[in-house]
Design a protein around this motif. Structure first.
Motif, mmCIF file in Angstrom:
data_model
loop_
_atom_site.group_PDB
_atom_site.id
_atom_site.type_symbol
_atom_site.label_atom_id
_atom_site.label_comp_id
_atom_site.label_asym_id
_atom_site.label_seq_id
_atom_site.Cartn_x
_atom_site.Cartn_y
_atom_site.Cartn_z
ATOM 1 N N VAL A 145 31.298 28.639 66.213
ATOM 2 C CA VAL A 145 31.213 28.162 67.589
ATOM 3 C C VAL A 145 29.803 27.701 67.934
ATOM 4 N N SER A 146 28.776 28.281 67.285
ATOM 5 C CA SER A 146 27.398 27.847 67.537
ATOM 6 C C SER A 146 27.193 26.403 67.103
ATOM 7 N N GLU B 67 27.273 31.377 74.157
ATOM 8 C CA GLU B 67 26.624 31.289 72.847
ATOM 9 C C GLU B 67 26.283 32.678 72.297
ATOM 10 N N PRO B 68 26.705 33.006 71.056
ATOM 11 C CA PRO B 68 26.425 34.330 70.496
ATOM 12 C C PRO B 68 25.013 34.494 69.933
ATOM 13 N N ASP B 69 24.310 33.399 69.647
ATOM 14 C CA ASP B 69 22.983 33.463 69.049
ATOM 15 C C ASP B 69 21.921 33.437 70.157
ATOM 16 N N GLU B 70 21.072 34.471 70.219
ATOM 17 C CA GLU B 70 20.100 34.583 71.301
ATOM 18 C C GLU B 70 19.097 33.428 71.316
ATOM 19 N N PRO C 107 16.265 25.275 63.621
ATOM 20 C CA PRO C 107 17.711 25.049 63.502
ATOM 21 C C PRO C 107 18.466 26.336 63.196
ATOM 22 N N TYR C 108 19.745 26.341 63.529
ATOM 23 C CA TYR C 108 20.572 27.450 63.056
ATOM 24 C C TYR C 108 20.713 27.351 61.543
ATOM 25 N N SER D 122 17.513 19.194 67.105
ATOM 26 C CA SER D 122 16.766 20.001 66.138
ATOM 27 C C SER D 122 17.416 21.362 65.902
ATOM 28 N N LEU D 123 18.371 21.746 66.750
ATOM 29 C CA LEU D 123 19.082 23.006 66.553
ATOM 30 C C LEU D 123 20.068 22.934 65.393
#
Length: 400
Positions: free
Chosen positions: A191-192, A117-120, A182-183, A242-243
């Protein structure tokens, strides 16, 4: 070699319906199959169940009868795919053996997604959840040894370690603290979005499975353990769903679902060790390519946008089931004592957490603790105790 599912043509929808003979797939051999083949089957079953449930929800909010008819046609094919995939599981396996495989999926799929996953912030959500699924595997392993007198390593084939994670009784949190941020659909990497859908669907299927199989046991401790972990799986679905950005339109969500199915079928086709199962992944991929094309047409018609604006121009790196032992051990060493507060993570037991613990425990020890004690009493020792010093999760359990 790059693969862009938007540029590929699949099997026309009117040629996708299968007869009884075609749906009557032979199950895998539980004693000789690659455990990760079984993991891929369980994962894809969860993806197809989510596809069917999402399509039903969309239909319930759709006033256009022609669109309802279109959704019904595609949904029937998805339902056939789900049957073909799930019926690959061996009838010889007990419910507990299948449960252990479900938890192996949760551990190694979530760990792989966390690593990629690229998002921390999203990575942290997956890392937090995987330590809990890791402990669920350990609790069910104790139940399996106590009831069926066998070791869980036989099921997971030592690809996934069986030892304590974050103790299960500590997973019971105030429901408001299971919600994450959420993103942002406008800036999130494609991809996230796929990762979030994949883990949400996998956890949802695990939740559904435990809700249905738990009361099939006669042993009180088994019934109670499935109740407890089933409640936690509901928390996990809340955590992961919820993401997803709630601002996505129905047609954007449909597009993401279909693209994700293409992604996963293509991934598993590329990594599958069983030629017969690989042929099913390939067949379903060719079906999903057409489903994606149809979803893209609906997206263009109703959202007025080009699918390339929200989807990756080619499939990301294939989703891979592989051992994550060192990664999990590092998480145990550094994140074992975290819980959630609001949309973040804390190490102290805050007031809401403590209140929920008091309410759910009712002054009694949790089934997830008693199953360890019962099995230790029966077998003479706690299952899979570490020999190189105290395990962080055991120390945490004794100190809280």
């Amino acid at each position: 070699m790059s693969f862009n599912p938007l540029r590929e043509r699949g099997i026309p929808l009117d040629r996708q319906v299968r007869n009884w003979r075609e749906l009557d797939v032979a199950p895998i051999d539980p004693d000789h199959s690659d455990p990760y083949t079984r993991c891929r089957i369980i994962a894809m079953n969860g993806i197809e169940v989510e596809a069917v449930l999402f399509s039903h929800q969309l239909a319930r909010h759709c006033p256009d009868i022609d669109l309802k008819r279109h959704l019904a046609r595609v949904r029937y094919i998805e339902a056939q795919q789900q049957k073909a995939v799930n019926w690959l599981l061996p009838g010889l396996a007990s419910v507990l053996e299948t449960t252990l495989a479900y938890e192996q999926v949760a551990v190694d799929l979530t760990a792989w997604v966390a690593r990629m996953e690229p998002d921390e912030y999203l990575t942290r959500a997956y890392e937090f959840g995987v330590l809990e699924d890791f402990d669920h595997l350990y609790r069910y392993a104790n139940l399996y040894e106590m009831i069926e007198h066998r070791k869980a390593e036989k099921i997971v084939d030592a690809l996934t370690e069986v030892m304590p994670g974050r103790p299960t009784y500590l997973h019971h949190r105030d429901p408001v603290d299971n919600i994450r941020e959420p993103y942002d659909r406008s800036v999130a990497a494609p991809v996230s979005k796929l990762h979030a859908l994949t883990i949400m669907a996998a956890e949802q299927q695990t939740m559904n499975f435990y809700m249905n199989v738990g009361p099939l046991y006669m042993e009180p401790i088994a019934r109670q353990l499935y109740q407890e972990i089933g409640l936690i799986e509901e928390e996990h679905v809340t955590h992961y769903e919820s993401l997803v950005d709630p601002g996505e339109t129905w047609w954007e969500m449909l597009l993401n679902h279909e693209y994700n199915e293409c992604y996963l079928y293509h991934s598993f086709m590329e990594t599958e060790s069983d030629p017969r199962v690989r042929a099913i992944w390939e067949l379903h991929l060719n079906m999903e390519l057409e489903h994606l094309r149809l979803a893209a047409e609906l997206f263009k018609r109703h959202d007025g946008r080009d699918p390339e604006q929200v989807l990756a121009s080619e499939l990301p790196k294939p989703v891979t089931f592989e051992p994550n032992k060192d990664y999990i051990r590092e998480l145990i060493a550094t994140q074992i004592d975290y819980t959630t507060l609001g949309t973040g993570y804390v190490q102290e037991a805050h007031e809401r957490f403590e209140r929920m613990q008091e309410q759910i425990m009712g002054g009694e020890r949790a089934p997830s603790e008693r199953v360890i004690e019962d099995n230790a009493h029966k077998s003479g020792q706690e299952y899979r105790l570490e020999t190189n010093g105290p395990h962080p999760a055991l120390s945490l359990r004794m100190n809280r």
